[in-house]
Design a protein around this motif. Structure first.
Motif, PDB file in Angstrom:
ATOM      1  N   PHE A 130      -4.968  10.389   1.042  1.00  0.00           N
ATOM      2  CA  PHE A 130      -4.597   9.664   2.250  1.00  0.00           C
ATOM      3  C   PHE A 130      -5.891   9.191   2.891  1.00  0.00           C
ATOM      4  N   ILE A 131      -5.937   7.927   3.249  1.00  0.00           N
ATOM      5  CA  ILE A 131      -7.090   7.366   3.953  1.00  0.00           C
ATOM      6  C   ILE A 131      -6.653   7.090   5.385  1.00  0.00           C
ATOM      7  N   GLY A 132      -7.423   7.585   6.329  1.00  0.00           N
ATOM      8  CA  GLY A 132      -7.088   7.386   7.735  1.00  0.00           C
ATOM      9  C   GLY A 132      -8.334   7.171   8.573  1.00  0.00           C
ATOM     10  N   SER A 133      -8.116   6.836   9.828  1.00  0.00           N
ATOM     11  CA  SER A 133      -9.233   6.646  10.752  1.00  0.00           C
ATOM     12  C   SER A 133      -8.993   7.521  11.974  1.00  0.00           C
ATOM     13  N   THR A 134     -10.082   7.864  12.608  1.00  0.00           N
ATOM     14  CA  THR A 134     -10.004   8.651  13.831  1.00  0.00           C
ATOM     15  C   THR A 134     -11.110   8.212  14.776  1.00  0.00           C
ATOM     16  N   THR A 151      -5.121  23.711  12.272  1.00  0.00           N
ATOM     17  CA  THR A 151      -3.680  23.466  12.193  1.00  0.00           C
ATOM     18  C   THR A 151      -3.513  22.061  11.672  1.00  0.00           C
ATOM     19  N   PHE A 152      -2.452  21.832  10.941  1.00  0.00           N
ATOM     20  CA  PHE A 152      -2.293  20.516  10.345  1.00  0.00           C
ATOM     21  C   PHE A 152      -0.918  19.979  10.655  1.00  0.00           C
ATOM     22  N   THR A 153      -0.890  18.878  11.366  1.00  0.00           N
ATOM     23  CA  THR A 153       0.342  18.115  11.555  1.00  0.00           C
ATOM     24  C   THR A 153      -0.034  16.672  11.339  1.00  0.00           C
ATOM     25  N   HIS A 154       0.769  16.001  10.562  1.00  0.00           N
ATOM     26  CA  HIS A 154       0.453  14.618  10.239  1.00  0.00           C
ATOM     27  C   HIS A 154       1.698  13.780  10.344  1.00  0.00           C
ATOM     28  N   THR A 155       1.524  12.535  10.729  1.00  0.00           N
ATOM     29  CA  THR A 155       2.661  11.627  10.881  1.00  0.00           C
ATOM     30  C   THR A 155       3.204  11.165   9.532  1.00  0.00           C
ATOM     31  N   ASN A 156       2.413  11.327   8.457  1.00  0.00           N
ATOM     32  CA  ASN A 156       2.874  10.960   7.127  1.00  0.00           C
ATOM     33  C   ASN A 156       3.715  12.118   6.584  1.00  0.00           C
ATOM     34  N   LYS A 157       5.025  11.900   6.486  1.00  0.00           N
ATOM     35  CA  LYS A 157       5.950  12.976   6.110  1.00  0.00           C
ATOM     36  C   LYS A 157       5.675  13.549   4.721  1.00  0.00           C
ATOM     37  N   THR A 158       5.399  12.686   3.744  1.00  0.00           N
ATOM     38  CA  THR A 158       5.136  13.160   2.386  1.00  0.00           C
ATOM     39  C   THR A 158       3.894  14.042   2.350  1.00  0.00           C
ATOM     40  N   LEU A 159       2.837  13.605   3.011  1.00  0.00           N
ATOM     41  CA  LEU A 159       1.610  14.395   3.079  1.00  0.00           C
ATOM     42  C   LEU A 159       1.877  15.729   3.769  1.00  0.00           C
ATOM     43  N   LEU A 202     -12.710  -1.234   9.225  1.00  0.00           N
ATOM     44  CA  LEU A 202     -13.341  -0.271   8.327  1.00  0.00           C
ATOM     45  C   LEU A 202     -12.280   0.452   7.485  1.00  0.00           C
ATOM     46  N   GLU A 203     -11.185   0.809   8.131  1.00  0.00           N
ATOM     47  CA  GLU A 203     -10.093   1.479   7.411  1.00  0.00           C
ATOM     48  C   GLU A 203      -9.514   0.550   6.346  1.00  0.00           C
ATOM     49  N   ASN A 204      -9.307  -0.717   6.681  1.00  0.00           N
ATOM     50  CA  ASN A 204      -8.786  -1.686   5.706  1.00  0.00           C
ATOM     51  C   ASN A 204      -9.719  -1.834   4.510  1.00  0.00           C
ATOM     52  N   LYS A 205     -11.017  -1.797   4.771  1.00  0.00           N
ATOM     53  CA  LYS A 205     -12.005  -1.891   3.687  1.00  0.00           C
ATOM     54  C   LYS A 205     -11.813  -0.737   2.696  1.00  0.00           C
ATOM     55  N   TRP A 206     -11.672   0.473   3.226  1.00  0.00           N
ATOM     56  CA  TRP A 206     -11.503   1.650   2.367  1.00  0.00           C
ATOM     57  C   TRP A 206     -10.143   1.666   1.678  1.00  0.00           C
ATOM     58  N   LEU A 207      -9.106   1.201   2.357  1.00  0.00           N
ATOM     59  CA  LEU A 207      -7.776   1.128   1.731  1.00  0.00           C
ATOM     60  C   LEU A 207      -7.814   0.148   0.562  1.00  0.00           C
ATOM     61  N   GLU A 208      -8.487  -0.966   0.750  1.00  0.00           N
ATOM     62  CA  GLU A 208      -8.610  -1.974  -0.300  1.00  0.00           C
ATOM     63  C   GLU A 208      -9.386  -1.413  -1.491  1.00  0.00           C
ATOM     64  N   GLN A 209     -10.432  -0.690  -1.189  1.00  0.00           N
ATOM     65  CA  GLN A 209     -11.302  -0.150  -2.235  1.00  0.00           C
ATOM     66  C   GLN A 209     -10.631   0.980  -3.030  1.00  0.00           C
ATOM     67  N   LEU A 210      -9.939   1.900  -2.347  1.00  0.00           N
ATOM     68  CA  LEU A 210      -9.397   3.085  -3.021  1.00  0.00           C
ATOM     69  C   LEU A 210      -7.927   2.963  -3.431  1.00  0.00           C
ATOM     70  N   GLN A 211      -7.198   2.030  -2.814  1.00  0.00           N
ATOM     71  CA  GLN A 211      -5.785   1.792  -3.162  1.00  0.00           C
ATOM     72  C   GLN A 211      -4.949   3.083  -3.206  1.00  0.00           C
ATOM     73  N   PRO A 212      -4.865   3.818  -2.100  1.00  0.00           N
ATOM     74  CA  PRO A 212      -4.144   5.095  -2.095  1.00  0.00           C
ATOM     75  C   PRO A 212      -2.630   4.931  -1.888  1.00  0.00           C
ATOM     76  N   TYR A 213      -1.999   4.170  -2.764  1.00  0.00           N
ATOM     77  CA  TYR A 213      -0.583   3.848  -2.618  1.00  0.00           C
ATOM     78  C   TYR A 213       0.213   4.386  -3.813  1.00  0.00           C
ATOM     79  N   ASN A 259      -0.627   6.724   1.524  1.00  0.00           N
ATOM     80  CA  ASN A 259      -0.587   5.569   2.429  1.00  0.00           C
ATOM     81  C   ASN A 259       0.520   4.598   2.024  1.00  0.00           C
ATOM     82  N   LYS A 260       0.985   3.863   3.007  1.00  0.00           N
ATOM     83  CA  LYS A 260       1.966   2.806   2.772  1.00  0.00           C
ATOM     84  C   LYS A 260       1.229   1.485   2.964  1.00  0.00           C
ATOM     85  N   LYS A 261       1.539   0.520   2.112  1.00  0.00           N
ATOM     86  CA  LYS A 261       0.899  -0.797   2.235  1.00  0.00           C
ATOM     87  C   LYS A 261       1.327  -1.457   3.528  1.00  0.00           C
ATOM     88  N   LYS A 262       0.379  -2.057   4.217  1.00  0.00           N
ATOM     89  CA  LYS A 262       0.672  -2.785   5.453  1.00  0.00           C
ATOM     90  C   LYS A 262       0.859  -4.239   5.094  1.00  0.00           C
TER      91      LYS A 262
END
Length: 113
Positions: free
Chosen positions: A32-36, A46-54, A91-102, A108-111
């Motif tokens: 999963f690629i994310g930004s903060t 503790t871990f809670t994430h909005t991505n249900k599968t993760l 910056l997040e889009n750059k990394w999503l494009e590079q790593l394709q975590p779909y 990740n879900k494609k935007k």
């Protein structure tokens, strides 16, 4: 000052850094690629994430099966028109494009634009 107070003060004085992170499942290699806007929030206690599968797989495999890595820190600019939120999204889009975590590769879900 006792050690606990000293550590608390050190934590407060640590600069807030924004950037891109990766959460990787070491069992199935999905990521999963994310930004903060604050890396301090990725403490992993503790871990809670909005991505249900993760979130489901985190519960299924346990936190030991995951690594959390900082991919890139945002370089802030001293410009009155600088928008940190927009810069972080780029910056997040750059990394999503590079790593394709779909799909089978990630959480990740494609935007669509």
């Amino acid at each position: 000052m006792d050690r606990k107070k000293e550590l608390k003060q050190l934590y407060k004085e640590t600069p807030i850094e924004a950037g891109i992170y990766q959460i990787k499942n070491t069992i199935n290699e999905k990521m999963f690629i994310g930004s903060t806007r604050n890396f301090k929030t990725l403490n992993g206690v503790t871990f809670t994430h909005t991505n249900k599968t993760l979130q489901d797989e985190w519960h299924q495999f346990g936190k030991e099966a995951f690594t959390i890595d900082i991919l890139e820190k945002l370089k802030k600019k001293d410009d009155p028109y600088y928008n940190e939120k927009e810069a972080l999204a780029e910056l997040e889009n750059k990394w999503l494009e590079q790593l394709q975590p779909y799909g089978e590769r990630g959480y990740n879900k494609k935007k669509f634009r």
